[in-house]
Design a protein around this motif. Sequence first.
Motif, PDB file in Angstrom:
ATOM      1  N   THR A   1       0.818  -1.214   0.000  1.00 35.12           N
ATOM      2  CA  THR A   1       0.000   0.000   0.000  1.00 35.12           C
ATOM      3  C   THR A   1       0.849   1.260   0.000  1.00 35.12           C
ATOM      4  O   THR A   1       2.009   1.247   0.413  1.00 35.12           O
ATOM      5  CB  THR A   1      -0.913   0.027   1.243  1.00 35.12           C
ATOM      6  OG1 THR A   1      -0.096   0.147   2.415  1.00 35.12           O
ATOM      7  CG2 THR A   1      -1.746  -1.240   1.338  1.00 35.12           C
ATOM      8  N   GLU A   2       0.249   2.341  -0.452  1.00 32.86           N
ATOM      9  CA  GLU A   2       0.853   3.670  -0.323  1.00 32.86           C
ATOM     10  C   GLU A   2       0.140   4.370   0.825  1.00 32.86           C
ATOM     11  O   GLU A   2      -0.874   5.044   0.640  1.00 32.86           O
ATOM     12  CB  GLU A   2       0.704   4.458  -1.626  1.00 32.86           C
ATOM     13  CG  GLU A   2       1.565   3.939  -2.759  1.00 32.86           C
ATOM     14  CD  GLU A   2       1.516   4.834  -3.979  1.00 32.86           C
ATOM     15  OE1 GLU A   2       1.921   6.013  -3.879  1.00 32.86           O
ATOM     16  OE2 GLU A   2       1.054   4.368  -5.033  1.00 32.86           O
ATOM     17  N   SER A   3       0.651   4.190   2.016  1.00 33.99           N
ATOM     18  CA  SER A   3       0.021   4.767   3.200  1.00 33.99           C
ATOM     19  C   SER A   3       1.072   5.080   4.248  1.00 33.99           C
ATOM     20  O   SER A   3       2.068   4.373   4.373  1.00 33.99           O
ATOM     21  CB  SER A   3      -1.033   3.814   3.783  1.00 33.99           C
ATOM     22  OG  SER A   3      -0.441   2.582   4.152  1.00 33.99           O
ATOM     23  N   LEU A   4       0.857   6.151   4.972  1.00 33.12           N
ATOM     24  CA  LEU A   4       1.701   6.557   6.092  1.00 33.12           C
ATOM     25  C   LEU A   4       0.809   6.762   7.308  1.00 33.12           C
ATOM     26  O   LEU A   4      -0.293   7.319   7.202  1.00 33.12           O
ATOM     27  CB  LEU A   4       2.435   7.867   5.788  1.00 33.12           C
ATOM     28  CG  LEU A   4       3.685   7.806   4.909  1.00 33.12           C
ATOM     29  CD1 LEU A   4       4.144   9.226   4.585  1.00 33.12           C
ATOM     30  CD2 LEU A   4       4.803   7.041   5.595  1.00 33.12           C
ATOM     31  N   TRP A   5       1.297   6.338   8.461  1.00 34.41           N
ATOM     32  CA  TRP A   5       0.543   6.470   9.705  1.00 34.41           C
ATOM     33  C   TRP A   5       1.456   7.081  10.759  1.00 34.41           C
ATOM     34  O   TRP A   5       2.577   6.630  10.963  1.00 34.41           O
ATOM     35  CB  TRP A   5       0.048   5.099  10.170  1.00 34.41           C
ATOM     36  CG  TRP A   5      -0.737   4.355   9.131  1.00 34.41           C
ATOM     37  CD1 TRP A   5      -0.228   3.581   8.123  1.00 34.41           C
ATOM     38  CD2 TRP A   5      -2.153   4.330   8.986  1.00 34.41           C
ATOM     39  NE1 TRP A   5      -1.261   3.074   7.359  1.00 34.41           N
ATOM     40  CE2 TRP A   5      -2.447   3.515   7.863  1.00 34.41           C
ATOM     41  CE3 TRP A   5      -3.217   4.906   9.691  1.00 34.41           C
ATOM     42  CZ2 TRP A   5      -3.742   3.258   7.434  1.00 34.41           C
ATOM     43  CZ3 TRP A   5      -4.515   4.658   9.268  1.00 34.41           C
ATOM     44  CH2 TRP A   5      -4.769   3.837   8.161  1.00 34.41           C
ATOM     45  N   VAL A   6       0.960   8.111  11.446  1.00 36.56           N
ATOM     46  CA  VAL A   6       1.756   8.828  12.439  1.00 36.56           C
ATOM     47  C   VAL A   6       0.925   8.993  13.708  1.00 36.56           C
ATOM     48  O   VAL A   6      -0.275   9.303  13.641  1.00 36.56           O
ATOM     49  CB  VAL A   6       2.193  10.212  11.916  1.00 36.56           C
ATOM     50  CG1 VAL A   6       2.938  10.994  12.989  1.00 36.56           C
ATOM     51  CG2 VAL A   6       3.080  10.062  10.675  1.00 36.56           C
ATOM     52  N   ARG A   7       1.567   8.781  14.845  1.00 37.69           N
ATOM     53  CA  ARG A   7       0.924   9.005  16.138  1.00 37.69           C
ATOM     54  C   ARG A   7       1.341  10.377  16.661  1.00 37.69           C
ATOM     55  O   ARG A   7       2.531  10.666  16.772  1.00 37.69           O
ATOM     56  CB  ARG A   7       1.327   7.928  17.148  1.00 37.69           C
ATOM     57  CG  ARG A   7       0.709   8.112  18.539  1.00 37.69           C
ATOM     58  CD  ARG A   7       1.290   7.115  19.538  1.00 37.69           C
ATOM     59  NE  ARG A   7       1.035   5.753  19.116  1.00 37.69           N
ATOM     60  CZ  ARG A   7      -0.099   5.092  19.382  1.00 37.69           C
ATOM     61  NH1 ARG A   7      -1.061   5.684  20.060  1.00 37.69           N
ATOM     62  NH2 ARG A   7      -0.247   3.848  18.967  1.00 37.69           N
ATOM     63  N   ILE A   8       0.354  11.215  16.970  1.00 39.53           N
ATOM     64  CA  ILE A   8       0.609  12.541  17.534  1.00 39.53           C
ATOM     65  C   ILE A   8       0.195  12.522  18.999  1.00 39.53           C
ATOM     66  O   ILE A   8      -0.933  12.144  19.334  1.00 39.53           O
ATOM     67  CB  ILE A   8      -0.150  13.638  16.776  1.00 39.53           C
ATOM     68  CG1 ILE A   8       0.282  13.654  15.305  1.00 39.53           C
ATOM     69  CG2 ILE A   8       0.102  15.010  17.402  1.00 39.53           C
ATOM     70  CD1 ILE A   8      -0.441  14.678  14.466  1.00 39.53           C
ATOM     71  N   LYS A   9       1.122  12.916  19.845  1.00 41.91           N
ATOM     72  CA  LYS A   9       0.881  12.862  21.283  1.00 41.91           C
ATOM     73  C   LYS A   9      -0.208  13.844  21.684  1.00 41.91           C
ATOM     74  O   LYS A   9      -0.189  15.015  21.302  1.00 41.91           O
ATOM     75  CB  LYS A   9       2.176  13.191  22.035  1.00 41.91           C
ATOM     76  CG  LYS A   9       2.129  12.901  23.520  1.00 41.91           C
ATOM     77  CD  LYS A   9       2.166  11.419  23.772  1.00 41.91           C
ATOM     78  CE  LYS A   9       2.283  11.117  25.261  1.00 41.91           C
ATOM     79  NZ  LYS A   9       2.269   9.665  25.527  1.00 41.91           N
ATOM     80  N   GLY A  10      -1.188  13.358  22.464  1.00 46.74           N
ATOM     81  CA  GLY A  10      -2.243  14.222  22.959  1.00 46.74           C
ATOM     82  C   GLY A  10      -1.788  15.023  24.163  1.00 46.74           C
ATOM     83  O   GLY A  10      -0.826  14.665  24.843  1.00 46.74           O
ATOM     84  N   SER A  11      -2.460  16.114  24.425  1.00 45.69           N
ATOM     85  CA  SER A  11      -2.122  16.928  25.589  1.00 45.69           C
ATOM     86  C   SER A  11      -2.555  16.207  26.863  1.00 45.69           C
ATOM     87  O   SER A  11      -3.218  15.164  26.819  1.00 45.69           O
ATOM     88  CB  SER A  11      -2.798  18.294  25.499  1.00 45.69           C
ATOM     89  OG  SER A  11      -4.212  18.153  25.489  1.00 45.69           O
ATOM     90  N   THR A  12      -2.185  16.758  27.996  1.00 42.19           N
ATOM     91  CA  THR A  12      -2.491  16.135  29.276  1.00 42.19           C
ATOM     92  C   THR A  12      -3.990  15.904  29.427  1.00 42.19           C
ATOM     93  O   THR A  12      -4.793  16.811  29.221  1.00 42.19           O
ATOM     94  CB  THR A  12      -1.989  17.016  30.429  1.00 42.19           C
ATOM     95  OG1 THR A  12      -0.584  17.247  30.263  1.00 42.19           O
ATOM     96  CG2 THR A  12      -2.245  16.344  31.768  1.00 42.19           C
ATOM     97  N   GLY A  13      -4.348  14.674  29.750  1.00 46.56           N
ATOM     98  CA  GLY A  13      -5.757  14.356  29.947  1.00 46.56           C
ATOM     99  C   GLY A  13      -6.462  13.852  28.702  1.00 46.56           C
ATOM    100  O   GLY A  13      -7.628  13.476  28.776  1.00 46.56           O
ATOM    101  N   THR A  14      -5.784  13.842  27.570  1.00 39.81           N
ATOM    102  CA  THR A  14      -6.383  13.335  26.332  1.00 39.81           C
ATOM    103  C   THR A  14      -5.482  12.257  25.751  1.00 39.81           C
ATOM    104  O   THR A  14      -4.275  12.233  25.981  1.00 39.81           O
ATOM    105  CB  THR A  14      -6.571  14.448  25.284  1.00 39.81           C
ATOM    106  OG1 THR A  14      -5.285  14.942  24.876  1.00 39.81           O
ATOM    107  CG2 THR A  14      -7.391  15.583  25.845  1.00 39.81           C
ATOM    108  N   GLY A  15      -6.076  11.358  24.986  1.00 41.54           N
ATOM    109  CA  GLY A  15      -5.301  10.313  24.346  1.00 41.54           C
ATOM    110  C   GLY A  15      -4.590  10.816  23.107  1.00 41.54           C
ATOM    111  O   GLY A  15      -4.779  11.945  22.649  1.00 41.54           O
ATOM    112  N   ASP A  16      -3.761   9.950  22.545  1.00 44.60           N
ATOM    113  CA  ASP A  16      -3.045  10.293  21.314  1.00 44.60           C
ATOM    114  C   ASP A  16      -3.997  10.283  20.119  1.00 44.60           C
ATOM    115  O   ASP A  16      -5.093   9.721  20.174  1.00 44.60           O
ATOM    116  CB  ASP A  16      -1.908   9.301  21.078  1.00 44.60           C
ATOM    117  CG  ASP A  16      -0.871   9.337  22.182  1.00 44.60           C
ATOM    118  OD1 ASP A  16      -0.882  10.298  22.968  1.00 44.60           O
ATOM    119  OD2 ASP A  16      -0.063   8.395  22.248  1.00 44.60           O
TER     120      ASP A  16
END
Length: 253
Positions: A68-83
């Motif tokens: 596949t042509e796909s990219l996946w990135v995890r962005i850190k959530g702020s305090t009290g929220t998930g990524d």
Amino acid sequence: MCSCLQGYDLIGITEMWWNSSYDWSVGMEGYRLFMMDKQGTQGGGITFCINDQLECMELCLEIDEELTESLWVRIKGSTGTGDIIVGVCYRPPDQGDRADEALYRQTGAESHSEALVLMGDFNHPDICYTDNTAGHKQSRRFLECVNDNFLLQVIEEPMRRGAMLDLVLTNKEGLVGNVKLKGSLGCSDHEMVEFKILRAVRRAHSKLTALDFRRADFALFRDLLGRVPWDKADNVCLQPRKSTVSWAASKEA
């Protein structure tokens, strides 16, 4: 220039049409670059440019990534929220069933995250999202993937010759808002899609330490320096010796 003027935190681009000879020119100041060039074929290529003040990392799904042509990135959530998981995808019009199923497995795996935003060019012009219908087998299979993973498609207007090819999918109602079409960029016949992710993300903090010279003990420094014997004629130190200067405090930059 467009990204600088608008202050975008996240830019996903499909069909970059580049190869390694262009690597020197694709970066943008202030952004971290994630890119994928489809090897062995002409065209394609996808990229993420993410504000370097955001805490993020590329995900290695280990699920048929070579298909596949796909990219996946995890962005850190702020305090009290998930990524937040963000993905960008380009699906060629002639993509086969095997690659389609690989993309659906990736999407299904990431749809279980707390917050997912998947954008890209999926090339299913025959789908009617109002009626949830499609004319071709592959398009119907794509709709099954969207429905089985409880994804919401938030684009409402066609952006290429009356066809809705570019989509933004999310697994959480209210996560994506303020969706706008912004016209084409350069010679592209697709319109740019602008939207907001309505959730706070964590900004990276500099780990550099800067000394606060205003709080230094200069009297101690002068005293230690005065103990070093000098040859005044030649202005050189005759007997250098080790000394330690203790600074009063430091602060995080």
